[in-house]
Design an enzyme around this catalytic site. Structure first.
Site, PDB file in Angstrom:
ATOM      1  N   SER A  13       0.575  -1.221   0.017  1.00 54.83           N
ATOM      2  CA  SER A  13       0.106   0.166  -0.396  1.00 54.83           C
ATOM      3  C   SER A  13       1.149   1.171   0.342  1.00 54.83           C
ATOM      4  CB  SER A  13      -0.441   0.463   1.209  1.00 54.83           C
ATOM      5  OG  SER A  13      -0.573  -0.024   2.349  1.00 54.83           O
ATOM      6  N   ASN A  14       1.821   1.416   0.756  1.00 48.99           N
ATOM      7  CA  ASN A  14       2.956   2.232   0.715  1.00 48.99           C
ATOM      8  C   ASN A  14       3.384   2.239  -0.260  1.00 48.99           C
ATOM      9  OD1 ASN A  14       3.509   3.437   3.085  1.00 48.99           O
ATOM     10  ND2 ASN A  14       3.181   2.198   4.003  1.00 48.99           N
ATOM     11  N   LYS A  63      22.905 -14.193   2.090  1.00 50.61           N
ATOM     12  CA  LYS A  63      22.504 -12.735   1.691  1.00 50.61           C
ATOM     13  C   LYS A  63      23.471 -12.091   0.849  1.00 50.61           C
ATOM     14  CE  LYS A  63      22.091  -9.049   5.227  1.00 50.61           C
ATOM     15  NZ  LYS A  63      20.487  -9.524   5.768  1.00 50.61           N
ATOM     16  N   MET A  88      10.773  -6.886   4.038  1.00 48.84           N
ATOM     17  CA  MET A  88      10.824  -7.303   5.469  1.00 48.84           C
ATOM     18  C   MET A  88      12.022  -7.968   5.635  1.00 48.84           C
ATOM     19  SD  MET A  88       8.728  -6.165   6.538  1.00 48.84           S
ATOM     20  CE  MET A  88       8.080  -7.553   7.934  1.00 48.84           C
ATOM     21  N   ARG A  89      13.326  -7.266   5.446  1.00 48.29           N
ATOM     22  CA  ARG A  89      15.065  -8.470   4.970  1.00 48.29           C
ATOM     23  C   ARG A  89      15.584  -6.578   5.507  1.00 48.29           C
ATOM     24  NH1 ARG A  89      15.269 -13.180   3.538  1.00 48.29           N
ATOM     25  NH2 ARG A  89      13.655 -13.635   2.133  1.00 48.29           N
ATOM     26  N   LEU A  90      16.675  -7.172   6.366  1.00 47.24           N
ATOM     27  CA  LEU A  90      17.814  -6.214   7.081  1.00 47.24           C
ATOM     28  C   LEU A  90      18.809  -5.787   5.602  1.00 47.24           C
ATOM     29  CD1 LEU A  90      18.277  -4.231   9.389  1.00 47.24           C
ATOM     30  CD2 LEU A  90      19.237  -6.026  11.062  1.00 47.24           C
ATOM     31  N   HIS A 113       9.286   3.762   8.981  1.00 46.86           N
ATOM     32  CA  HIS A 113       8.681   2.227   9.822  1.00 46.86           C
ATOM     33  C   HIS A 113       7.056   3.018  11.127  1.00 46.86           C
ATOM     34  CE1 HIS A 113      10.197  -0.399  12.644  1.00 46.86           C
ATOM     35  NE2 HIS A 113       9.321   0.490  14.043  1.00 46.86           N
TER      36      HIS A 113
HETATM   37  C1  GRF Z   1       3.370  -0.732   6.806  1.00 47.85           C
HETATM   38  O1  GRF Z   1       2.964  -0.372   7.886  1.00 47.85           O
HETATM   39  C2  GRF Z   1       5.278  -0.286   6.748  1.00 47.85           C
HETATM   40  O2  GRF Z   1       5.094   1.225   7.589  1.00 47.85           O
HETATM   41  C3  GRF Z   1       6.110  -1.611   7.261  1.00 47.85           C
HETATM   42  O3  GRF Z   1       5.897  -2.552   6.844  1.00 47.85           O
HETATM   43  C4  GRF Z   1       4.039  -2.641   6.928  1.00 47.85           C
HETATM   44  C5  GRF Z   1       4.060  -2.331   4.409  1.00 47.85           C
HETATM   45  O4  GRF Z   1       2.423  -1.993   4.836  1.00 47.85           O
HETATM   46  N1  GRF Z   1       7.320  -0.877   7.193  1.00 47.85           N
HETATM   47  P1  GRF Z   1       2.704  -2.148   3.168  1.00 47.85           P
HETATM   48  O5  GRF Z   1       3.253  -3.172   2.646  1.00 47.85           O
HETATM   49  O6  GRF Z   1       2.973  -0.651   2.019  1.00 47.85           O
HETATM   50  O7  GRF Z   1       1.207  -2.180   2.442  1.00 47.85           O
END
Ligand code: GRF
Length: 204
Positions: A13-14, A63, A88-90, A113
């Site tokens: 969504s972002n 990695k 979701m990875r550092l 975040h």
């Molecule tokens: C969001 O809450 C962002 O802040 C976090 O992971 C989520 C991702 O959501 N890091 P989306 O995939 O952008 O909907």
């Protein structure tokens, strides 16, 4: 004109909010979506909207191998900046160093975040903020360094938590704020490219 890659692992969504904002901005282009999840919800949307998508799964790669594959793709697309949007990875410090900007004294990598950093770094920030006794939480957008959600903050904004909130209600209030804040940062980045003055990035 700078080229941006958005990294996302989930719904995106972002990423969508960033893509639609970027269409109005003249000094930058989001030219690539990178995802490590072949089933990420954002892929279909990105493809339907004519965006280039690189699906680079970690699978049995180390990695370093995984990051090298990503770096190769970024080089091919001449990517200057990276926006992490639920990736979701550092990232390793070796990877981040490749995007170090001497003048900025920071990486050209930004992350969003869902907490008022330094509170609730790391995974499940919404859940932990919801369970805490605080009657507020917030969203942070920050430069990425090698730590977990530790880089210099660009902007933060608070939102309220009501005792009547369900976790879903609390999260959707936060996400709505994310979708406002991250495009604002993109707009500042667009101004920064034009003016070459770092203060424009922090002028909220
Ligand atoms: C969001 O809450 C962002 O802040 C976090 O992971 C989520 C991702 O959501 N890091 P989306 O995939 O952008 O909907």
């Amino acid at each position: 004109m700078i080229n941006i890659a958005v990294f996302a692992s989930g719904k995106g969504s972002n990423a969508k909010a960033l893509f639609s904002k970027a269409r109005d901005l003249e000094n930058l282009k989001i030219s690539l979506l990178v995802t490590d999840q072949k089933d990420a919800g954002v892929i279909q949307w990105a493809t339907e909207n004519g965006l280039q998508v690189a699906i680079i799964e970690k699978r049995n790669h180390s990695k370093k191998e995984h990051e090298d594959l990503i770096l190769k793709m970024l080089t091919e697309h001449q990517i200057d900046w990276i926006l992490l949007a639920g990736y979701m990875r550092l990232l390793s410090s070796q990877f981040i160093d490749k995007f170090h900007d001497q003048k900025l004294e920071r990486s050209r990598i930004i992350n969003i975040h869902p907490s008022l950093l330094p509170e609730f770094k790391g995974l499940e920030a919404y859940e932990r903020a919801y369970e805490s006794s605080q009657d507020y939480s917030g969203i942070s957008v920050h430069f990425v360094d090698a730590g977990m959600d530790t880089g210099p903050i660009i902007t933060q904004e608070r939102f309220d938590k009501s005792p009547a909130d369900t976790l879903d209600e609390f999260k959707s209030r936060g996400l709505a704020l994310e979708h406002k804040l991250y495009p604002q940062v993109l707009e500042k980045l667009n101004q920064y490219i034009a003016k070459n003055d770092i203060r424009t990035l922090y002028a909220f």
